[in-house]
Design a protein around this motif. Structure first.
Motif, short mmCIF file in Angstrom:
data_model
loop_
_atom_site.label_atom_id
_atom_site.label_comp_id
_atom_site.label_asym_id
_atom_site.label_seq_id
_atom_site.Cartn_x
_atom_site.Cartn_y
_atom_site.Cartn_z
N HIS A 250 31.57 40.08 -3.30
CA HIS A 250 31.73 40.80 -2.37
C HIS A 250 30.52 40.94 -1.48
O HIS A 250 30.38 41.32 -0.35
CB HIS A 250 32.52 42.26 -2.55
N ALA A 251 29.34 40.87 -2.16
CA ALA A 251 28.07 40.80 -1.52
C ALA A 251 27.70 39.62 -0.61
O ALA A 251 27.02 39.85 0.52
CB ALA A 251 26.79 40.77 -2.57
N SER A 290 22.62 32.94 4.02
CA SER A 290 21.52 33.51 3.26
C SER A 290 20.75 32.59 2.53
O SER A 290 19.46 32.53 2.04
CB SER A 290 21.80 34.82 2.47
N GLY A 291 21.44 31.56 1.97
CA GLY A 291 20.81 30.46 1.30
C GLY A 291 20.77 30.61 -0.16
O GLY A 291 20.45 30.04 -1.06
N ASN A 313 26.32 39.65 6.15
CA ASN A 313 26.85 40.00 5.02
C ASN A 313 25.79 40.89 4.15
O ASN A 313 24.47 40.90 4.83
CB ASN A 313 27.41 38.84 4.12
N PHE A 314 26.01 41.33 3.11
CA PHE A 314 24.99 42.04 2.34
C PHE A 314 23.79 41.30 2.07
O PHE A 314 22.66 41.66 2.11
CB PHE A 314 25.56 42.74 1.15
N MET A 315 23.90 40.00 1.61
CA MET A 315 22.79 39.44 1.09
C MET A 315 22.02 38.96 2.20
O MET A 315 20.72 38.65 2.36
CB MET A 315 23.33 38.01 0.27
N GLN A 316 22.43 38.53 3.35
CA GLN A 316 21.78 38.19 4.66
C GLN A 316 20.79 39.40 4.95
O GLN A 316 19.78 39.33 5.58
CB GLN A 316 22.74 38.18 5.90
N LEU A 317 21.45 40.73 4.78
CA LEU A 317 20.56 41.85 5.21
C LEU A 317 19.71 42.09 4.20
O LEU A 317 18.39 42.52 4.65
CB LEU A 317 21.60 43.18 5.17
N VAL A 318 19.77 41.83 2.94
CA VAL A 318 18.47 41.86 1.88
C VAL A 318 17.66 41.00 2.37
O VAL A 318 16.54 41.24 2.21
CB VAL A 318 19.28 41.52 0.55
#
Length: 522
Positions: A250-251, A290-291, A313-318
């Protein structure tokens, strides 16, 4: 050579002959290298493969009581389903060659062979059956690790494994053995001990905050992921219906608007770095994946939208926040340590420290102030908390993603992709959460692609919703009450609205369907 030694060697040779008696030349594919192992950074094997065998019968048929007695003896040493084995054995009396038991390990083979020998049972032998994936630590690292499905090589009747989600899917080619390329082991950047501790932590946080799911990731300054835990895990070789909602990561699967996150990132970098805003947005790479080396990442094409209305998404924000915590660098997060992260510096280390202070104020202390993210799924919201720390001269960034239920739907919806003679279609089976009974099945429910006018996913169901009257409905595409057409392309469709009740699914409306103007009925 002593007589005793001769007897032992003869028995060993006979045992070998019995095991491989029914192997033809095609069955020698069992000799091949199996699917590669998955190993953590601290050298712990978290996924491996073992060979499996089948017990077969070719000879004079046993009667039911004889067969049941033999299977009962086997069951005392090797747990089996006696009824299934009996049904399989007596399914076709005209066929002498039968497969009695599947999925036996080498240890199982030895135990069963001893029973066959001691009971003087004739006509049985063992043949290779393929391979089975073994996860020694249960639900460790799922859903990031992913799972496999069995495939059958029709030429050899040999079972092999194919990754479906997670790392197993992303690196399926590398892990798989083929006639041309040997399987390789996969080495993760995940630290086993840190991962186990984080999994326990997010599980406890889920209970503490009554959350739908808690996800946390630890990223180091090489942009390799050291831990990536979800509170919603499953055992990868023992998946049940209750696990279906948690099979994907879901991340990288949930999209939400940045809102005030956008102001913090965009404005802080703009005023401090004195770069044009459009350049900053490009540097943060929020308009592209995000890669991360995991499959099925959902990314929204933001175009030239205002930054606060960006969807990510969450990983893009990270990744977008990583320059604050990791010395001004940005890179593509990776879970496999041999993969390049394409790390690059976009702001100075001094500026990164300044922006980190602003971020710390923004997020507060855990659980922090509630920052409501606007999801495409209106039934969920989330908090995000970030922190940075230094250990052994390396910078680390840890992010917690706490997902809440806004409104719990009283139904489980299991979606499958089915094939008809002419096309693929979705099928949604609806279950009650009260007692797990099956309410009904809907063919071709409205998906995101249709509801968003060709801009969504064909795999995601959005036709189920709660109306203002408090009842639940689901919309489905149908050919009911439409003229039959001579081809699929010229077929007209209606949309049928069905009410979902504990007693079943009731049709309440049928109207013309137009993908450009579709709206929910209530």
């Amino acid at each position: 050579m002593s007589n005793i030694l001769k007897i032992i060697l003869s028995a060993a040779l006979l045992f070998s002959i019995v095991i491989y008696a029914n192997m033809d030349e095609k069955s020698t594919s069992d000799i091949r290298e199996m699917r590669g192992k998955i190993v953590t950074d601290d050298n712990v094997t978290v996924a491996a493969t073992q060979k499996i065998y089948k017990l077969t019968f070719f000879g004079t048929p046993y009667n039911k009581e004889q067969m049941k007695s033999l299977l009962t003896k086997i069951n005392k040493k090797v747990p089996i389903n006696i009824q299934s084995a009996l049904q399989r054995y007596f399914k076709d009396r005209n066929e002498k060659y039968k497969i009695v038991l599947y999925g036996l390990t080498k240890d199982d083979v030895v135990k069963i062979q001893n029973i066959l020998d001691s009971s003087r049972s004739k006509g049985f032998s063992f043949v290779p059956g393929g391979e089975r994936r073994v996860y020694p630590y249960g639900d460790f690292l799922t859903p990031v690790l992913g799972y496999n499905k069995k495939q059958i090589d029709t030429a050899t009747n040999f079972t092999y494994l194919e990754g479906v989600t997670g790392v197993e899917k992303e690196y399926n080619t590398l892990l798989s053995d083929t006639p041309l390329v040997r399987a390789k082991d996969l080495h993760l950047s995940i630290n086993f001990q840190r991962q186990k501790k984080l999994e326990q932590e997010v599980y406890e946080l889920k209970a503490l905050y009554d959350a739908r799911e808690v996800v946390s990731v630890v990223l180091d300054d090489t942009f390799h992921i050291k831990a990536f835990a979800s509170s919603n895990r499953y055992i990868a070789n023992d998946i049940h219906r209750k696990d279906f909602a948690n099979l994907d990561v879901h991340a990288i699967g949930y999209l939400f608007k940045l809102n005030e996150f956008g102001f913090l990132v965009g404005d802080a970098l703009y005023f401090n770095a004195k770069n044009p805003k459009f350049q900053i947005y490009a540097d943060l790479e929020l308009n592209q994946p995000s890669g991360i080396d995991l499959p099925y990442e959902r990314v929204y094409d933001n175009g030239n939208r205002d930054f606060k209305n960006y969807k990510a998404n969450f990983m893009q924000l990270v990744k977008a926040y990583s320059p604050f915590y990791l010395g001004g660098y940005i890179g593509n997060p990776k879970v496999v340590k041999t993969q390049s992260t394409d790390k690059k510096q976009i702001i100075s280390q001094e500026l990164a420290e300044s922006l980190k202070k602003k971020a710390d104020i923004f997020f507060g202390t855990m659980p922090g102030r509630r920052v409501t993210l606007e999801f495409e799924d209106n039934n969920i919201s989330a908090d995000i908390y970030m922190r940075g720390f230094t250990k052994n001269n390396h910078k680390y960034m840890q992010v917690y993603f706490t997902i809440y239920n806004q409104e719990e739907m009283p139904f489980d919806v299991v979606v499958k992709s089915e094939a008809s003679s002419s096309n693929q279609y979705l099928e949604a089976t609806i279950y009650s959460k009260k007692d797990n009974h099956k309410i009904g099945k809907v063919i071709q429910p409205i998906n995101k692609y249709q509801a968003n006018r060709r801009k969504g996913s064909e795999r995601e169901i959005v036709g189920i919703y709660k109306a203002d009257d408090g009842n639940y409905y689901i919309d489905a595409v149908t050919t009911k009450e439409t003229p039959t057409a001579s081809c699929n392309a010229c077929q007209e469709y209606n949309v049928e609205t069905l009410e979902i009740t504990d007693d079943g699914i009731i049709s309440v409306n049928i109207r013309p369907f137009d993908i450009e103007t579709y709206k929910q009925m209530y």
